[in-house]
Design an enzyme around this catalytic site. Structure first.
Site, PDB file in Angstrom:
ATOM      1  N   LYS A   1       1.047  -1.254   0.136  1.00  0.00           N
ATOM      2  CA  LYS A   1       0.130  -0.078  -0.084  1.00  0.00           C
ATOM      3  C   LYS A   1       0.843   1.502  -0.194  1.00  0.00           C
ATOM      4  O   LYS A   1       0.565   2.136  -0.726  1.00  0.00           O
ATOM      5  CB  LYS A   1      -1.176   0.041   1.297  1.00  0.00           C
ATOM      6  CG  LYS A   1      -1.807  -1.280   1.372  1.00  0.00           C
ATOM      7  CD  LYS A   1      -2.802  -0.917   2.545  1.00  0.00           C
ATOM      8  CE  LYS A   1      -1.967  -0.958   3.896  1.00  0.00           C
ATOM      9  NZ  LYS A   1      -1.284  -2.132   4.200  1.00  0.00           N
TER      10      LYS A   1
ATOM     11  N   ARG B   1      -9.441   1.536   8.453  1.00  0.00           N
ATOM     12  CA  ARG B   1      -9.150   0.284   8.757  1.00  0.00           C
ATOM     13  C   ARG B   1     -10.101  -0.784   9.532  1.00  0.00           C
ATOM     14  O   ARG B   1     -10.180  -1.860   9.900  1.00  0.00           O
ATOM     15  CB  ARG B   1      -7.772  -0.004   9.798  1.00  0.00           C
ATOM     16  CG  ARG B   1      -6.472  -0.253   9.141  1.00  0.00           C
ATOM     17  CD  ARG B   1      -5.539  -0.340  10.157  1.00  0.00           C
ATOM     18  NE  ARG B   1      -4.343  -1.138   9.670  1.00  0.00           N
ATOM     19  CZ  ARG B   1      -3.342  -0.536   9.311  1.00  0.00           C
ATOM     20  NH1 ARG B   1      -3.344   0.417   8.867  1.00  0.00           N
ATOM     21  NH2 ARG B   1      -2.309  -1.268   8.909  1.00  0.00           N
TER      22      ARG B   1
ATOM     23  N   ARG C   1      11.683  -6.066   4.703  1.00  0.00           N
ATOM     24  CA  ARG C   1      11.758  -4.273   4.684  1.00  0.00           C
ATOM     25  C   ARG C   1      12.456  -3.758   5.442  1.00  0.00           C
ATOM     26  O   ARG C   1      12.827  -3.942   6.493  1.00  0.00           O
ATOM     27  CB  ARG C   1      10.215  -4.111   4.869  1.00  0.00           C
ATOM     28  CG  ARG C   1       9.880  -2.634   4.911  1.00  0.00           C
ATOM     29  CD  ARG C   1       8.686  -2.486   5.125  1.00  0.00           C
ATOM     30  NE  ARG C   1       7.845  -2.708   6.111  1.00  0.00           N
ATOM     31  CZ  ARG C   1       6.546  -2.505   6.115  1.00  0.00           C
ATOM     32  NH1 ARG C   1       5.791  -1.898   5.243  1.00  0.00           N
ATOM     33  NH2 ARG C   1       6.011  -3.117   7.352  1.00  0.00           N
TER      34      ARG C   1
ATOM     35  N   ARG D   1      11.424  -2.191  11.252  1.00  0.00           N
ATOM     36  CA  ARG D   1      10.336  -1.759  11.988  1.00  0.00           C
ATOM     37  C   ARG D   1      10.031  -2.723  13.267  1.00  0.00           C
ATOM     38  O   ARG D   1      10.013  -3.685  13.050  1.00  0.00           O
ATOM     39  CB  ARG D   1       9.015  -1.614  11.282  1.00  0.00           C
ATOM     40  CG  ARG D   1       8.755   0.085  10.741  1.00  0.00           C
ATOM     41  CD  ARG D   1       7.575   0.265   9.819  1.00  0.00           C
ATOM     42  NE  ARG D   1       6.317  -0.298   9.869  1.00  0.00           N
ATOM     43  CZ  ARG D   1       5.273  -0.741   9.292  1.00  0.00           C
ATOM     44  NH1 ARG D   1       5.503   0.078   8.208  1.00  0.00           N
ATOM     45  NH2 ARG D   1       4.032  -1.196   9.892  1.00  0.00           N
TER      46      ARG D   1
ATOM     47  N   ARG E   1      -0.859  -9.103  13.102  1.00  0.00           N
ATOM     48  CA  ARG E   1      -1.137  -7.734  12.133  1.00  0.00           C
ATOM     49  C   ARG E   1      -1.977  -8.709  11.123  1.00  0.00           C
ATOM     50  O   ARG E   1      -3.004  -7.909  10.686  1.00  0.00           O
ATOM     51  CB  ARG E   1       0.003  -7.387  11.589  1.00  0.00           C
ATOM     52  CG  ARG E   1       0.499  -6.313  12.573  1.00  0.00           C
ATOM     53  CD  ARG E   1       2.033  -5.878  12.341  1.00  0.00           C
ATOM     54  NE  ARG E   1       1.973  -4.996  10.980  1.00  0.00           N
ATOM     55  CZ  ARG E   1       2.936  -4.722  10.218  1.00  0.00           C
ATOM     56  NH1 ARG E   1       4.251  -5.015  10.404  1.00  0.00           N
ATOM     57  NH2 ARG E   1       3.045  -3.898   9.008  1.00  0.00           N
TER      58      ARG E   1
HETATM   59  P1  AP5 Z   1       4.799  -1.828   1.827  1.00  0.00           P
HETATM   60  O1  AP5 Z   1       4.834  -0.736   0.743  1.00  0.00           O
HETATM   61  O2  AP5 Z   1       5.903  -0.962   2.737  1.00  0.00           O
HETATM   62  O3  AP5 Z   1       3.481  -2.331   2.203  1.00  0.00           O
HETATM   63  P2  AP5 Z   1       2.481  -1.712   3.265  1.00  0.00           P
HETATM   64  O4  AP5 Z   1       1.071  -2.127   2.528  1.00  0.00           O
HETATM   65  O5  AP5 Z   1       2.433  -0.123   3.305  1.00  0.00           O
HETATM   66  O6  AP5 Z   1       2.571  -2.591   4.655  1.00  0.00           O
HETATM   67  P3  AP5 Z   1       2.755  -1.747   5.910  1.00  0.00           P
HETATM   68  O7  AP5 Z   1       3.474  -2.879   6.936  1.00  0.00           O
HETATM   69  O8  AP5 Z   1       3.282  -0.387   6.249  1.00  0.00           O
HETATM   70  O9  AP5 Z   1       1.124  -1.731   6.296  1.00  0.00           O
HETATM   71  P4  AP5 Z   1       0.465  -1.980   7.729  1.00  0.00           P
HETATM   72  O10 AP5 Z   1      -0.893  -1.808   6.959  1.00  0.00           O
HETATM   73  O11 AP5 Z   1       0.863  -2.960   8.629  1.00  0.00           O
HETATM   74  O12 AP5 Z   1       1.097  -0.689   8.304  1.00  0.00           O
HETATM   75  P5  AP5 Z   1       0.887   0.807   8.728  1.00  0.00           P
HETATM   76  O13 AP5 Z   1       1.852   1.589   8.881  1.00  0.00           O
HETATM   77  O14 AP5 Z   1      -0.383   1.180   7.811  1.00  0.00           O
HETATM   78  O15 AP5 Z   1       5.502  -2.958   1.251  1.00  0.00           O
HETATM   79  C1  AP5 Z   1       6.144  -4.016   2.099  1.00  0.00           C
HETATM   80  C2  AP5 Z   1       7.456  -4.339   1.767  1.00  0.00           C
HETATM   81  O16 AP5 Z   1       7.278  -5.241   0.405  1.00  0.00           O
HETATM   82  C3  AP5 Z   1       8.575  -3.269   1.351  1.00  0.00           C
HETATM   83  O17 AP5 Z   1       9.937  -3.872   1.906  1.00  0.00           O
HETATM   84  C4  AP5 Z   1       8.547  -3.130   0.026  1.00  0.00           C
HETATM   85  O18 AP5 Z   1       9.675  -2.515  -0.440  1.00  0.00           O
HETATM   86  C5  AP5 Z   1       8.275  -4.430  -0.600  1.00  0.00           C
HETATM   87  N1  AP5 Z   1       7.462  -4.384  -1.709  1.00  0.00           N
HETATM   88  C6  AP5 Z   1       6.183  -3.650  -1.906  1.00  0.00           C
HETATM   89  N2  AP5 Z   1       5.599  -4.008  -3.162  1.00  0.00           N
HETATM   90  C7  AP5 Z   1       6.339  -4.768  -3.512  1.00  0.00           C
HETATM   91  C8  AP5 Z   1       6.252  -5.890  -5.060  1.00  0.00           C
HETATM   92  N3  AP5 Z   1       5.308  -5.437  -5.963  1.00  0.00           N
HETATM   93  N4  AP5 Z   1       7.170  -6.896  -4.991  1.00  0.00           N
HETATM   94  C9  AP5 Z   1       7.965  -7.112  -4.102  1.00  0.00           C
HETATM   95  N5  AP5 Z   1       8.268  -6.313  -2.946  1.00  0.00           N
HETATM   96  C10 AP5 Z   1       7.372  -5.407  -2.611  1.00  0.00           C
HETATM   97  O19 AP5 Z   1       0.277   0.586  10.287  1.00  0.00           O
HETATM   98  C11 AP5 Z   1       1.142   0.040  11.167  1.00  0.00           C
HETATM   99  C12 AP5 Z   1       0.363   0.154  12.641  1.00  0.00           C
HETATM  100  O20 AP5 Z   1      -0.066   1.310  12.896  1.00  0.00           O
HETATM  101  C13 AP5 Z   1      -0.933  -0.796  12.591  1.00  0.00           C
HETATM  102  O21 AP5 Z   1      -0.482  -2.111  12.911  1.00  0.00           O
HETATM  103  C14 AP5 Z   1      -1.782  -0.319  13.654  1.00  0.00           C
HETATM  104  O22 AP5 Z   1      -1.345  -0.364  14.971  1.00  0.00           O
HETATM  105  C15 AP5 Z   1      -1.504   1.341  13.495  1.00  0.00           C
HETATM  106  N6  AP5 Z   1      -2.407   2.009  12.465  1.00  0.00           N
HETATM  107  C16 AP5 Z   1      -2.164   2.557  11.381  1.00  0.00           C
HETATM  108  N7  AP5 Z   1      -3.454   3.080  10.729  1.00  0.00           N
HETATM  109  C17 AP5 Z   1      -4.348   2.629  11.538  1.00  0.00           C
HETATM  110  C18 AP5 Z   1      -5.788   2.820  11.401  1.00  0.00           C
HETATM  111  N8  AP5 Z   1      -6.360   3.561  10.580  1.00  0.00           N
HETATM  112  N9  AP5 Z   1      -6.463   2.567  12.548  1.00  0.00           N
HETATM  113  C19 AP5 Z   1      -6.043   1.763  13.752  1.00  0.00           C
HETATM  114  N10 AP5 Z   1      -4.676   1.670  13.848  1.00  0.00           N
HETATM  115  C20 AP5 Z   1      -3.906   1.970  12.787  1.00  0.00           C
HETATM  116 MG    MG Z   2       2.901   1.033   4.756  1.00  0.00          MG
END
Ligand code: AP5
Ligand code: MG
Length: 215
Positions: free
Chosen positions: A13, A88, A127, A160, A171
Site C-alpha cells: 500500500k 481500517r 523491509r 520496524r 497483524r
Molecule cells: P509496503 O509498501 O511497505 O507495504 P504496506 O502495505 O504499506 O505495509 P505496512 O506494513 O506499512 O502496512 P500496515 O498496514 O501493517 O502498516 P501501517 O504503517 O499502515 O511494502 C512492504 C514491503 O514489500 C517493503 O519492503 C516493500 O519494499 C516491498 N514491496 C512492495 N511492493 C512490492 C512488490 N510488488 N514486490 C516485491 N516487494 C514489494 O500501520 C502500522 C500500525 O499502525 C498498525 O498495525 C496499527 O497498529 C497502526 N495503525 C495505522 N493506521 C491505523 C488505523 N487506521 N487504525 C488503527 N490503527 C492504525
Molecule cells: Mg505502509
C-alpha cells in the site's frame, strides 16, 4: 481524486501510494507514518499508539479518526489525496464517509492490493524503513544504493518494531478480522477495484494507473 489503498500489512500500500502521490501531485496520507513520526518525537499520541502497534493491534478508532480528519482538512488535501492504512475498520470508514458527505464530497475509488498471506511474512522481514522521511526499501527487491542508508535523506534504515515475524502474524489476523470487511463495504458502494500485488511493483503501479485513468 480521493483514493483509498486497501490491502494486508505488507501488500505494498505504502509503496504504491507514494508512486500515486508523486505522479498525480496529491499528498500521501498514511496513519501508520503519522503514528511512527509521533513515536519518534516522543509525543503523548506516540506513546499511546506504540502500546498497540508493537503488539500488532489497531490503535483505537477515537484516536485514529481525529488525526486523519485533521490531516485531510489541511489545505494541501483540497484537490484530493491517497489514504494508506485508513480506514481500517468499518466505523472508521463510516466516519470518513459522513465527514465527506457533509462537504458534499465522497471517496472516488478504493484499490485493494491483493497479496496472499504466505507472501507477506517473507516481504516484511526484508523491509527496511527510514523513520526520518518515511521511505521504504526491501533488502532483495528494492535495496538502497548504500546498505542500511536511506537514498533520500542519508539516515540509518531500520527493521520496524512491528515487522518481527510473530507480530506480523498478529497483524495479519487483525487484518482479516477487522479490515477485510471493508472490501465488501466498498464493493457495495461500487468503488472497489482490485489489483494483483504479487507482481513487480512497476507492474502493480501500471495496473493502478490504468484504473485511475479509466475512471
Ligand atoms: P509496503 O509498501 O511497505 O507495504 P504496506 O502495505 O504499506 O505495509 P505496512 O506494513 O506499512 O502496512 P500496515 O498496514 O501493517 O502498516 P501501517 O504503517 O499502515 O511494502 C512492504 C514491503 O514489500 C517493503 O519492503 C516493500 O519494499 C516491498 N514491496 C512492495 N511492493 C512490492 C512488490 N510488488 N514486490 C516485491 N516487494 C514489494 O500501520 C502500522 C500500525 O499502525 C498498525 O498495525 C496499527 O497498529 C497502526 N495503525 C495505522 N493506521 C491505523 C488505523 N487506521 N487504525 C488503527 N490503527 C492504525
Ligand atoms: Mg505502509
Amino acid at each position: 481524486m480521493k483514493i483509498i489503498m486497501l490491502g494486508a500489512p505488507g501488500a505494498g500500500k505504502g509503496t504504491q501510494a507514494k508512486m500515486i502521490a508523486a505522479k498525480y501531485g496529491i499528498p500521501h496520507v498514511s496513519t501508520g507514518d503519522i503514528f511512527r513520526a509521533n513515536i519518534k518525537n516522543g509525543t503523548e499520541l506516540g506513546k499511546e499508539a506504540k502500546k498497540y502497534m508493537d503488539q500488532g493491534l489497531l490503535v483505537p478508532d477515537e484516536l485514529t479518526v481525529k488525526i486523519l480528519l485533521d490531516r485531510v482538512a489541511q489545505a494541501d488535501c483540497a484537490n484530493g489525496y491517497v489514504l494508506d492504512g485508513f480506514p481500517r475498520t468499518i466505523p472508521q470508514a463510516e466516519v470518513l464517509d459522513k465527514a465527506l458527505a457533509e462537504l458534499g464530497d465522497a471517496i472516488d475509488i478504493a484499490i485493494d492490493v491483493d497479496v496472499p498471506d504466505e507472501n507477506i511474512v517473507k516481504r516484511m522481514s526484508g523491509r527496511r524503513a527510514c523513520l526520518n522521511c518515511g521511505a521504504t526499501y526491501h533488502v532483495e527487491h528494492i535495496p538502497p544504493r548504500k546498505e542500511g542508508i536511506c537514498d533520500n535523506c542519508g539516515q540509518a534504515l531500520v527493521l520496524r518494531d512491528d515487522d518481527k515475524p510473530e507480530t506480523v502474524l498478529n497483524r495479519l489476523a487483525v487484518y482479516h478480522s477487522q479490515t477485510q470487511p471493508l472490501i465488501d463495504y466498498y464493493t457495495a458502494k461500487g468503488i472497489l477495484k482490485t489489483v494483483d500485488g504479487t507482481v513487480d511493483m512497476e507492474e502493480v503501479f501500471a495496473a493502478i494507473v490504468e484504473l485511475l485513468e479509466n475512471k
